[in-house]
Enzyme design. Structure first.
Site, short mmCIF file in Angstrom:
data_model
loop_
_atom_site.label_atom_id
_atom_site.label_comp_id
_atom_site.label_asym_id
_atom_site.label_seq_id
_atom_site.Cartn_x
_atom_site.Cartn_y
_atom_site.Cartn_z
N ASP A 154 0.85 -0.90 0.00
CA ASP A 154 -0.10 -0.27 0.06
C ASP A 154 0.96 0.97 -0.31
O ASP A 154 1.77 1.58 1.16
CB ASP A 154 -0.44 -0.17 1.20
N ASP A 213 -3.14 2.60 -5.87
CA ASP A 213 -2.08 2.05 -4.80
C ASP A 213 -2.10 1.08 -4.15
O ASP A 213 -1.46 1.34 -2.99
CB ASP A 213 -2.57 3.32 -4.17
N GLU A 214 -2.83 -0.08 -4.86
CA GLU A 214 -2.39 -0.71 -3.44
C GLU A 214 -3.22 -2.26 -4.19
O GLU A 214 -2.81 -2.33 -5.22
CB GLU A 214 -3.52 -0.92 -2.55
#
Length: 439
Positions: free
Chosen positions: A24, A119-120
């Site tokens: 993350d 974003d992860e």
DNA sequence: TCTGGGGTCCTAGGACCC
DNA sequence: TCTGGGGTCCTAGGACCC
């Protein structure tokens, strides 16, 4: 010498049935902005819009968080908490670019990869011991590589399930690694609030509180049957989640390739509510075009078109219709959305938000009559050409919305509060002429 | 606290069919 | 005329996630 061979520290010998990483990125949008403008570093930065606009915080720097600002908070509230914060609109294209960079690094570690959002990501690192050593060492290598190649910070959760890996990356923040050994799942989760379980939001947390359940450990106190009756399918899975298991709910255990989207939508919230029919239909046209363009990019066709309206009081309705024939043509999407709009909007009612969604997606458009088919192909070609023009010269170059009368064009800009720069090059028709709101 | 925009999944009711 | 049971499709709304 590989782990498995080494025996004593081999994957199975140490109890790891699966090794899952959840990666993350830390304050992703803000961190990317800092790369392009290093003077932002250390300052309270908010990405999402200006402090006096309608909207919410997409990302807040750690300095901004000290003032109590967090994502999903209304921008105006954030402004009140920290008027001297730097408010940015943000750059989606840059975030996508950096997301791809992150992905490239992750892919080099494990091909079993799933980007869960921009974003992860989840990685299945099972059986990579020979390459990277034990899980913790692998996590350090990965963390370091991301830092080196993207100049961004991230946090890594390592565990035997997706669920625990995900919660662990949260516990690792900022810029850290958190590993839960096999067998330690329940003990690690027990003291956390139930809201830390992905999928348990405000509403469910409140319902659980009424049952006396505040922490994950408390879930053991309650009968699974009661949870199922109260919360359905999801409740049934809660007990397993308290033990750190993946089974149940949408939090499936497999880490798969990214699939085709199930729906495509665009919506717009006006900075000021409006009851002006021409404005509303012009924006609707624009939303329809954006949906159509996205469908063509994806090579998909939609069978269901949905209109979304939100009024002054924030009450929201959706109205949908399923077509005989799938489509990805701006005109058809717009005509459908407009018909729904005219059926469901009472003139005079102020609108806060208007949106269009396409669903029941499929790569094929279904069976068209031959003539229809040829007509559709010509339209498709025209639209593809228009898509390229837009990509090159800007959104307004070719458009249903922009091809409306001049006054509408300005209204579209005003209503979308297009930063005043109404630079509209010669509008050019790409599609059917009878698509305008006044036809 | 005056609440974005892009999604996913679940539930529930009604229509319709066998 | 008191009236079944599934399965599937469609629509609407809502919780939740980043």
């Amino acid at each position: 010498m590989g782990e498995a061979e080494a025996g004593s520290r081999g994957t199975s010998a140490s109890g790891w049935r699966r090794v899952i990483f959840h990666v993350d990125m830390d304050a992703f949008f803000v961190s990317v902005e800092e790369l392009f403008d290093p003077t932002l570093k250390g300052k309270p930065v908010v990405v999402g819009g200006k402090g006096d606009e309608r909207g919410v915080v997409s990302a807040a720097s750690y300095a901004a968080r000290k003032y109590g600002i967090h994502s999903a908070m209304p921008l105006r509230t954030a402004y009140q908490k920290c008027p001297h914060a730097i408010f940015l609109d943000g750059h989606r294209d840059r975030y996508s670019e950096y997301s791809r960079k992150v992905r490239a690094v992750l892919e080099s570690f494990s091909p079993v990869l799933e980007m869960a959002s921009i974003d992860e990501a989840y990685l299945d690192m099972t059986g990579t011991g020979r390459l990277y050593g034990p899980p913790l060492r692998a996590a350090h290598l990965l963390h370091e590589r991301i830092g080196k190649e993207t100049r961004l910070n991230c946090s890594v959760g390592v565990a035997g399930s997706r669920l625990v890996a995900k919660i662990s990356s949260d516990l690792a923040k900022p810029n850290g690694i958190f590993l839960v050994l096999p067998g330690q799942e329940a003990a690690t989760l027990a003291s956390l609030e139930v809201g830390r379980i992905p999928g348990v939001g405000k509403v469910m947390q409140e319902s659980l509180r009424e049952l006396g359940i505040r922490r994950v450990g408390d879930l053991r106190l309650v009968d699974e049957d009661l949870l199922r009756r109260r919360f359905g399918k999801w409740g049934m899975a809660l007990g397993g989640k308290a033990r750190g298991e993946d089974a149940g709910g949408w939090f499936d255990s497999s880490i798969g390739a990214d699939e085709d989207p199930k729906s495509v939508s665009h919506e717009h919230t006006f900075n000021q509510d409006t009851a002006d029919a021409a404005t509303l239909e012009a924006i609707l046209a624009r939303m329809a075009e954006m949906v159509g363009r996205r469908l063509r990019e994806l090579g998909l066709h939609a069978r269901t078109i949905q209109l979304k309206l939100r009024d002054q009081r924030f009450s929201t309705i959706t109205r949908a219709r399923t077509l005989e024939q799938r489509t990805n043509l701006d005109v058809e999407i717009f005509q459908e959305a407009r018909a729904l709009f005219r059926q469901n909007w009472k003139p005079g009612t102020k609108v806060r938000l208007i949106g269009v969604q396409a669903s029941s997606l499929d790569a094929s458009e279904g069976q068209l009559a031959l003539l229809d088919h040829q007509r559709h192909q010509r339209l498709q070609q025209a639209l593809s050409a228009a898509d390229k023009l837009r990509a090159k010269y800007g959104e307004d170059t070719v458009s249903l919305a922009a091809s409306m009368k001049g006054r509408f064009r300005e209204r579209v800009h005003d209503a979308m509060q297009g930063s005043g720069s109404a630079s509209t090059p010669s509008p050019q028709r790409a599609a059917d002429a009878d698509a305008g709101p006044e036809s």
